[in-house]
Design an enzyme around this catalytic site. Structure first.
Site, PDB file in Angstrom:
ATOM      1  NE  ARG A 204      -2.541  -2.382   3.104  1.00 44.76           N
ATOM      2  CZ  ARG A 204      -2.781  -2.346   4.223  1.00 44.76           C
ATOM      3  NH1 ARG A 204      -3.606  -1.461   4.883  1.00 44.76           N
ATOM      4  NH2 ARG A 204      -2.334  -3.232   4.911  1.00 44.76           N
TER       5      ARG A 204
ATOM      6  CD  GLU B   5      -3.233  -3.182  14.380  1.00 45.45           C
ATOM      7  OE1 GLU B   5      -3.345  -2.739  13.288  1.00 45.45           O
ATOM      8  OE2 GLU B   5      -4.233  -2.911  15.360  1.00 45.45           O
TER       9      GLU B   5
HETATM   10  O1  LIG Z   1       2.819   0.408  12.067  1.00 44.30           O
HETATM   11  P1  LIG Z   1       2.846  -1.039  11.728  1.00 44.30           P
HETATM   12  O2  LIG Z   1       2.227  -1.922  12.791  1.00 44.30           O
HETATM   13  O3  LIG Z   1       3.970  -1.664  10.886  1.00 44.30           O
HETATM   14  O4  LIG Z   1       1.564  -1.392  10.265  1.00 44.30           O
HETATM   15  C1  LIG Z   1       1.364  -0.644   9.385  1.00 44.30           C
HETATM   16  C2  LIG Z   1       1.909  -1.451   8.225  1.00 44.30           C
HETATM   17  O5  LIG Z   1       0.933  -2.576   7.818  1.00 44.30           O
HETATM   18  C3  LIG Z   1       0.457  -2.259   6.759  1.00 44.30           C
HETATM   19  O6  LIG Z   1       1.038  -3.148   5.570  1.00 44.30           O
HETATM   20  P2  LIG Z   1       1.118  -4.652   5.494  1.00 44.30           P
HETATM   21  O7  LIG Z   1       2.381  -5.325   6.041  1.00 44.30           O
HETATM   22  O8  LIG Z   1       0.123  -5.277   6.181  1.00 44.30           O
HETATM   23  O9  LIG Z   1       1.380  -4.826   4.044  1.00 44.30           O
HETATM   24  P3  LIG Z   1       0.436  -4.523   2.806  1.00 44.30           P
HETATM   25  O10 LIG Z   1       0.722  -3.218   2.297  1.00 44.30           O
HETATM   26  O11 LIG Z   1       0.977  -5.299   1.661  1.00 44.30           O
HETATM   27  O12 LIG Z   1      -1.137  -4.959   3.169  1.00 44.30           O
HETATM   28  C4  LIG Z   1       0.544  -1.017   6.214  1.00 44.30           C
HETATM   29  O13 LIG Z   1       0.339  -0.665   4.834  1.00 44.30           O
HETATM   30  C5  LIG Z   1       1.749  -0.474   6.733  1.00 44.30           C
HETATM   31  O14 LIG Z   1       2.846  -0.684   5.995  1.00 44.30           O
HETATM   32  N1  LIG Z   2      -5.569  -1.834  11.678  1.00 45.02           N
HETATM   33  C1  LIG Z   2      -5.124  -1.628  10.445  1.00 45.02           C
HETATM   34  N2  LIG Z   2      -5.636  -1.325   9.369  1.00 45.02           N
HETATM   35  C2  LIG Z   2      -5.313  -1.276   8.127  1.00 45.02           C
HETATM   36  N3  LIG Z   2      -4.074  -1.826   7.919  1.00 45.02           N
HETATM   37  C3  LIG Z   2      -3.226  -1.956   8.644  1.00 45.02           C
HETATM   38  N4  LIG Z   2      -2.093  -2.301   8.823  1.00 45.02           N
HETATM   39  C4  LIG Z   2      -1.691  -2.606  10.318  1.00 45.02           C
HETATM   40  N5  LIG Z   2      -2.660  -2.304  10.922  1.00 45.02           N
HETATM   41  C5  LIG Z   2      -3.806  -2.074  10.202  1.00 45.02           C
END
Ligand SMILES: O=P(O)(O)OC[C@H]1O[C@H](OP(=O)(O)OP(=O)(O)O)[C@H](O)[C@@H]1O
Ligand SMILES: Nc1ncnc2[nH]cnc12
Length: 174
Positions: free
Chosen positions: A59, A96
């Site tokens: 994302r 998370e």
């Molecule tokens: O602050 P944090 O606890 O580290 O969480 C935030 C991260 O988690 C999600 O990515 P994810 O790793 O789920 O990947 P994605 O974008 O491919 O769904 C989001 O896009 C952030 O990069």
């Molecule tokens: N609560 C949340 N919603 C969407 N993206 C996330 N990435 C980590 N935590 C998230």
């Protein structure tokens, strides 16, 4: 016109029980929502001096690339492990939900370059902290971080308190 936060849908118990998933697809799939998101993020960092934009898979790519393009800066990808073809540096961190390893190309940042990190969301700050480790290991300087959404209750801001963090939308809880 709707306010930016009205475009975000909140989905309880996704991808697991207890998580409120803040869904950015509902922002992106609306032309006004997409414009408002990018414009608001850019406005937050309009005074910032930086050479390169860095964004994480997946994302972070969506929001990082238009900001780099609009400001005529290069865009550097941080990818999940095993996706980048040339020599990389890597970092492992907790999310998370779950854990992950991310990588960036060794030649993607030059020593002394000022870096803007862009992502869709900061939750625990684990991803951002790991990105900072990678950038600094290559000699880059983190000029700031901008995200569309901050989940303040998960304390990402505290975790990266040495750095400037800007968010377009802030939820007090998680
Ligand atoms: O602050 P944090 O606890 O580290 O969480 C935030 C991260 O988690 C999600 O990515 P994810 O790793 O789920 O990947 P994605 O974008 O491919 O769904 C989001 O896009 C952030 O990069
Ligand atoms: N609560 C949340 N919603 C969407 N993206 C996330 N990435 C980590 N935590 C998230």
């Amino acid at each position: 016109m709707k306010k930016l936060e009205e475009y975000v849908k909140s989905i309880p118990d996704f991808p697991e029980k207890g998580i409120i998933f803040r869904d950015v697809t509902s922002v992106l799939q609306d032309a006004d929502g997409l414009h408002l998101a990018i414009d608001t993020m850019q406005e937050k960092i309009k005074d910032l001096d930086y050479d390169v934009v860095v964004g994480p898979e997946s994302r972070g790519f969506i929001f990082g690339t238009p900001i780099a393009y609009n400001n005529h800066k290069p865009f550097v990808l941080i990818r999940k492990k095993g996706k980048l073809p040339r020599e990389t540096v890597s970092a492992t961190y907790d999310l998370e939900y779950g854990s992950a390893t991310i990588e960036m190309h060794k030649d993607s940042i030059k020593p002394g370059q000022k870096v803007l990190i862009v992502d869709d969301l900061i939750a625990t700050g684990g991803t951002t902290e790991a990105m900072i480790r990678l950038i600094e290991s290559l000699g880059g300087e983190v000029a700031g971080v901008v995200v569309l959404i901050e989940l303040a209750g998960l304390k990402g801001r505290e975790r990266i308190s040495r750095y400037r963090l800007e968010s377009a939308i802030c939820y007090e809880g998680k």
